[in-house]
Design an enzyme around this catalytic site. Structure first.
Site, PDB file in Angstrom:
ATOM      1  N   ARG A  34       0.827  -1.212   0.000  1.00 21.12           N
ATOM      2  CA  ARG A  34       0.000   0.000   0.000  1.00 21.12           C
ATOM      3  C   ARG A  34       0.859   1.259   0.000  1.00 21.12           C
ATOM      4  NH1 ARG A  34      -4.290   1.241   4.624  1.00 21.12           N
ATOM      5  NH2 ARG A  34      -2.492   0.429   5.737  1.00 21.12           N
ATOM      6  N   ASN A 102      -2.979 -15.146   9.184  1.00 18.36           N
ATOM      7  CA  ASN A 102      -3.598 -16.022  10.189  1.00 18.36           C
ATOM      8  C   ASN A 102      -5.080 -15.670  10.313  1.00 18.36           C
ATOM      9  OD1 ASN A 102      -1.932 -17.985  11.299  1.00 18.36           O
ATOM     10  ND2 ASN A 102      -0.915 -16.541  12.682  1.00 18.36           N
ATOM     11  N   SER A 128       3.148 -21.390   8.483  1.00 18.89           N
ATOM     12  CA  SER A 128       3.809 -21.416   9.790  1.00 18.89           C
ATOM     13  C   SER A 128       5.312 -21.462   9.643  1.00 18.89           C
ATOM     14  CB  SER A 128       3.369 -22.623  10.609  1.00 18.89           C
ATOM     15  OG  SER A 128       4.082 -22.634  11.830  1.00 18.89           O
ATOM     16  N   GLY A 130       7.178 -18.584  11.189  1.00 15.58           N
ATOM     17  CA  GLY A 130       7.682 -17.257  11.529  1.00 15.58           C
ATOM     18  C   GLY A 130       8.465 -16.656  10.381  1.00 15.58           C
ATOM     19  N   LYS A 182      -4.369 -24.575  10.400  1.00 12.38           N
ATOM     20  CA  LYS A 182      -3.348 -23.674  10.947  1.00 12.38           C
ATOM     21  C   LYS A 182      -3.739 -23.216  12.347  1.00 12.38           C
ATOM     22  CE  LYS A 182       0.286 -21.060  11.322  1.00 12.38           C
ATOM     23  NZ  LYS A 182       0.107 -19.902  12.097  1.00 12.38           N
ATOM     24  N   HIS A 185      -2.978 -25.977  14.646  1.00  8.00           N
ATOM     25  CA  HIS A 185      -1.516 -25.986  14.783  1.00  8.00           C
ATOM     26  C   HIS A 185      -1.107 -25.010  15.895  1.00  8.00           C
ATOM     27  CE1 HIS A 185       2.321 -23.928  14.090  1.00  8.00           C
ATOM     28  NE2 HIS A 185       2.796 -25.070  13.632  1.00  8.00           N
ATOM     29  N   ASN A 186      -1.671 -23.818  15.846  1.00  5.31           N
ATOM     30  CA  ASN A 186      -1.307 -22.820  16.851  1.00  5.31           C
ATOM     31  C   ASN A 186      -1.790 -23.217  18.242  1.00  5.31           C
ATOM     32  OD1 ASN A 186      -0.361 -21.442  14.607  1.00  5.31           O
ATOM     33  ND2 ASN A 186      -0.993 -19.459  15.394  1.00  5.31           N
ATOM     34  N   GLU A 189       0.620 -25.551  19.432  1.00  3.28           N
ATOM     35  CA  GLU A 189       1.815 -24.742  19.746  1.00  3.28           C
ATOM     36  C   GLU A 189       1.696 -24.161  21.165  1.00  3.28           C
ATOM     37  OE1 GLU A 189       2.942 -21.803  16.638  1.00  3.28           O
ATOM     38  OE2 GLU A 189       2.766 -20.268  18.180  1.00  3.28           O
ATOM     39  N   LYS A 260      -2.037 -13.581  20.486  1.00  2.00           N
ATOM     40  CA  LYS A 260      -2.710 -12.811  19.436  1.00  2.00           C
ATOM     41  C   LYS A 260      -4.053 -13.410  19.053  1.00  2.00           C
ATOM     42  CE  LYS A 260       0.948 -12.111  16.704  1.00  2.00           C
ATOM     43  NZ  LYS A 260       2.169 -12.246  17.538  1.00  2.00           N
ATOM     44  N   ARG A 287      -1.861 -18.486  29.948  1.00  2.00           N
ATOM     45  CA  ARG A 287      -1.358 -17.194  29.458  1.00  2.00           C
ATOM     46  C   ARG A 287      -2.223 -16.060  29.990  1.00  2.00           C
ATOM     47  NH1 ARG A 287       0.691 -17.264  23.150  1.00  2.00           N
ATOM     48  NH2 ARG A 287       1.752 -19.269  23.196  1.00  2.00           N
TER      49      ARG A 287
END
Ligand code: 6PG
Length: 479
Positions: A34, A102, A128, A130, A182, A185-186, A189, A260, A287
């Protein structure tokens, strides 16, 4: 010159993915951002990539060969919708828009449906690994149509991580399937990270070893059945010394974990699907508990046990912790795959669970040798209803369970929180139980709400006249 693939959104993940694409034989990559400064910066700092720089969506579309294929790498949310809207204006039927962020899988389902009406393919794609994974080879989880996979498959295979000779990408299923996988997966994780954190905490408190010494323990574990990227980086983090204070960095970092949202999505979705992902849920809640500084401050003086953790034999204690970690990890993966199975059936996706475990062996955050065992389990029994009942895991759990029970009891007695260890064990014992007190819950529900129950000895649905003469009648099934 035309490009066979384009990337929109050139923050770190987008830039790295674009560079990865450009580095592979046969790819020419068009880039758009952008604010054009970022595009120019990327193109000028990486002349070797041969990027085609574009400053408008029209120019971007014109630079792509057909079917036009563009990967969006922007922060998930409204920004994604805005980019899709622009691309739809300049793309044509048969072209492919890929969202590599994500995204929440239900957003992906909605977007896919809307974009499909224009004849353009929309692919929600989990990525995935990073920043480094994006650059050197991520694990990629694309959803979307079979048609889009024909074009996209070879491109994604060229940039994915390689595990044991196989690229870490497979066509997961239609519409939101890739982002769903995904998301789970997280979730896994989160569980993996929490379990490692609990293991570290128990060893630290039980043995008085320094973080650097515990780093050695993790490094050693990484040579065995726990081998994984997360164990490996744990050793690195524990070894790190803070330059300002000369103390272990882990003692200087504020003990409030961020998130997040993908872990929370995994748990929310599991609740909707009725899948008990208790280990993932505890990891997510751990967390949030950590981040409630005020609540923790007012709770600090709550009474705890008189006896602190005492360990006679440090080596055997550490081995117990290792086994508790391994067993709980098996539970977390079993729960995660259970959620994928349930999601596939609820949303009509044909997901090959063995293929999912294989593409997680490389590139992604939860990459580990262990995933091979999951692939074996689904190879031997495609319809396996509970992953942890596969022979390899039964053996491992049998070997670990005494240690696991000791660790959960010791931590409870010493007043040390080990929520993921203990909830995983409770799940395991819940699955094993021949009779569960759910029978009593059904009795209570029937008592106060006439919710009815079933009997073990005959067909039908029953209700006891609790406020009458307490005889039993046949009733309509109300669940
Ligand atoms: C990955 C990671 C990546 C990221 C998430 C979770 O697979 O590469 O899962 O997607 O780390 O954003 O991060 P939080 O811990 O901030 O929720």
């Amino acid at each position: 010159k035309t490009a066979n693939i384009g990337v929109v959104g050139l923050a770190v993940m987008g830039s790295n993915l674009a560079r990865n694409l450009a580095s592979r034989e046969g790819n020419t990559v068009a880039v758009y951002n952008r604010s054009h400064d970022k595009t120019e910066h990327l193109v000028s700092t990486h002349p070797e990539a041969g990027f085609i720089s574009t400053s408008t969506y029209e120019e971007f579309a014109a630079s792509l060969s057909q079917p036009r294929t563009a990967i969006i790498m922007v922060k998930a949310g409204r920004g994604t919708d805005a980019v899709i809207e622009e691309l739809v204006k300049v793309f044509e039927p048969g072209d492919i828009i890929v969202d590599g962020g994500n995204a929440l899988f239900t957003d992906t389902i909605r977007r896919e449906k809307a974009v499909r009406e224009t004849g353009i393919n929309f692919v929600g794609m989990g990525v995935s690994g990073g920043e480094e994974g994006a650059l050197l080879g991520p694990s990629i989880m694309p959803g979307g149509s079979d048609e889009s996979w024909v074009t996209l498959g070879p491109i994604l295979k060229s940039i994915a991580a390689i595990a044991e000779g196989e690229p870490c990408v497979t066509h997961i299923g239609h519409d939101g399937a890739g982002h769903f996988v995904k998301m789970v997966h997280n979730g896994i994780e989160y569980a993996d990270m929490q379990l490692i954190a609990e293991a570290y905490d128990l060893i630290r408190r039980g043995t008085n070893k320094s973080p650097a010494e515990i780093a050695d323990v993790f490094a050693e574990w990484n040579g065995g059945e726990l081998e994984s990227y997360l164990i490996e980086i744990t050793a690195e983090v524990l070894r790190q010394v803070d330059a300002d204070t000369n103390k272990p960095l882990v003692d200087i970092i504020l003990d409030q974990a961020g998130a997040k949202g993908t872990g929370a999505w995994t748990v929310q979705t599991a609740l909707d699907l009725g899948v008990p992902v208790s280990g993932i849920a505890e990891a997510t809640f751990a967390r949030s508990l950590s981040s409630h500084a005020e609540q923790r401050a007012v709770s600090r003086d709550l009474p705890g046990p008189a006896q602190a953790l005492t360990v006679d034999d440090a080596d055997s204690f550490i081995e117990d912790v290792r086994l508790a970690l391994f067993a709980s990890k098996i539970v977390a993966y079993s729960q995660g795959f259970d959620e994928i199975r349930a999601g596939a059936s609820a949303y009509g996706w044909n997901i090959d669970l063995g293929a999912v475990s294989k593409i997680w062996r490389g590139g992604c955050i939860i990459r580990a040798q262990f995933l091979n065992r999951i692939a074996d389990a689904y190879r031997d029994a495609v319809e396996l209803p509970v992953l942890l009942t596969a022979p390899y895991f039964v053996e491992a759990l049998g070997r670990a369970q005494d240690a696991w029970r000791r660790i959960v009891s010791i931590s409870a007695a010493a007043g040390l929180p080990a929520p993921a260890f203990s909830s995983s064990l409770a799940y395991y014992d819940g699955l094993r139980a021949e009779r569960l007190p759910a029978a009593l819950i059904q009795g209570q529900r029937d008592f106060f709400g006439a919710h009815t129950y079933k009997r073990i000895d005959k067909e039908g649905t029953f209700h006891t006249l609790w406020s009458g003469d307490r005889t039993e009648i046949e009733a309509e099934d109300t669940h």
